[in-house]
Write a protein that holds these residues in place. Structure first.
Motif, short mmCIF file in Angstrom:
data_model
loop_
_atom_site.label_atom_id
_atom_site.label_comp_id
_atom_site.label_asym_id
_atom_site.label_seq_id
_atom_site.Cartn_x
_atom_site.Cartn_y
_atom_site.Cartn_z
N SER A 183 -8.29 1.81 0.52
CA SER A 183 -9.52 2.48 0.08
C SER A 183 -9.19 3.70 -0.78
CB SER A 183 -10.35 2.89 1.30
OG SER A 183 -10.77 1.75 2.02
N ALA A 184 -8.18 4.46 -0.35
CA ALA A 184 -7.78 5.64 -1.12
C ALA A 184 -7.22 5.24 -2.49
CB ALA A 184 -6.73 6.44 -0.33
N LEU A 185 -6.44 4.13 -2.49
CA LEU A 185 -5.89 3.67 -3.77
C LEU A 185 -6.99 3.18 -4.71
CD1 LEU A 185 -3.39 3.16 -5.47
CD2 LEU A 185 -3.18 0.92 -4.36
N GLN A 186 -7.98 2.50 -4.16
CA GLN A 186 -9.08 2.03 -4.99
C GLN A 186 -9.84 3.20 -5.60
OE1 GLN A 186 -10.05 -1.36 -5.67
NE2 GLN A 186 -11.13 -0.18 -7.22
N LYS A 187 -9.97 4.26 -4.83
CA LYS A 187 -10.63 5.47 -5.36
C LYS A 187 -9.82 6.05 -6.53
CE LYS A 187 -12.50 9.94 -3.91
NZ LYS A 187 -11.87 10.69 -5.00
#
Length: 318
Positions: free
Chosen positions: A87-91
């Motif tokens: 999720s953090a990487l997608q952000k």
């Protein structure tokens, strides 16, 4: 006078012939009992080896179950961490995309650098997603295996309870009359006191005991997946016999054999399911040296064990 001597001589001859016949029968009986005793002692050694192996397999099963639960909890934790990281990487990817759109009017060098960073981030995200899918698949497989194991354990436990009820129902007329039924460690124990089966120092089963064993054999015939072990137990009072049965070892073996032979009179019971063993005085119920304590120890136990092949197959698969 001569007639009296002839009668005396004839009587002596009859007595002599009768004695020879009795001695021959005694020797044949002694040889047969000695042969059976040696065979049963070999069976005892096989039983102890099989029992040790079964205990090892059950311990392995419990260890496998514990390890599987631990692995499942660890996999769930890793999966949650992976999802948060993704999720953090997608952000970050979304932020880079926005920055690229904002810099469309900027220099080509800046745009190329931003595109390279975006491509690298997308590659990293794809790699992590692949690992996440693999982790999810492994987690599903472990969870399915755990559920399967728990279901089989529950079925085995239910089978033991059902068997115990069937045995108690079949032997209801003998309860509190020298016979008890209880469950322990996944097995059903049918314990028969000496007074129900044998006279002191003897191994011929009394008629009332024969009736109880025949009732039990009907239940065992209807449950072919149950393994049967017959154990003879004595007290610690030494026995000094002069025939085929010389001590408590011999007596416990002969009693276990006598019970086994009555059970196998039921032709629906495969003799391969049964193991007969003598335990002598070495597994007492009571350590007391009183008459009551010794009476408790003089018993025959019929131990009924559900077939564990399905559980052991799951262990081997892992």
């Amino acid at each position: 006078m001569k007639t009296g001597k002839k009668i005396l001589l004839l009587g002596s001859l009859i007595i002599f012939i009768s004695s020879c016949v009795s001695l021959k029968e005694f020797n044949e009986t002694k040889d047969r009992l000695t042969t059976e005793n040696e065979q049963l002692k070999r069976n005892k050694m096989d039983l102890e080896a099989a029992n040790a192996e079964l205990k090892s397999r059950v311990e392995q099963l419990n260890s496998q179950n514990k390890e599987l639960r631990s692995q499942l909890e660890e996999a769930l934790y890793d999966l949650n961490v992976q999802k948060q990281s993704n999720s953090a990487l997608q952000k970050d990817v979304d932020d880079l995309q926005k920055q690229m759109e904002a810099l469309n009017s900027g220099s080509s060098a800046e745009i190329e650098k931003l595109l390279a960073e975006l491509q690298e981030a997308r590659g990293d995200l794809n790699s992590r997603e692949d690992k996440l899918r693999a982790a999810e698949k492994e987690l599903e497989e472990r969870n399915a295996k755990l559920i399967e194991l728990q279901n089989i354990l529950a079925q085995q436990e239910q089978a033991v309870q059902d068997l115990k009820k069937k045995v108690m129902d079949a032997l209801v007329g003998f309860n509190n009359n020298g016979l008890t039924v209880h469950e322990k460690n996944g097995k059903v124990y049918v314990s028969l006191e000496e007074k129900l089966l044998f006279k002191t120092g003897q191994w011929d089963v009394d008629p009332k005991g024969q009736q109880a064993l025949k009732e039990l054999s009907n239940v065992l015939a209807q449950n072919p997946d149950i393994n049967i072990m017959v154990e003879g137990h004595t007290d610690d009072v030494p026995m000094h016999g002069s025939g085929a049965v010389k001590d408590n070892w011999d007596l416990s073996v002969m009693r276990a054999t006598a019970v086994t032979k009555i059970l196998t009179q039921n032709k629906q019971i495969d003799p391969k399911r049964i193991i007969a063993a003598g335990r002598s005085e070495y597994l007492p119920l009571s350590p007391d040296k009183t008459a009551e304590g010794r009476q408790m120890n003089r018993r025959t136990e019929i131990i009924l064990t559900p077939n564990l092949d399905e559980l052991l197959e799951i262990i081997d698969m892992n």
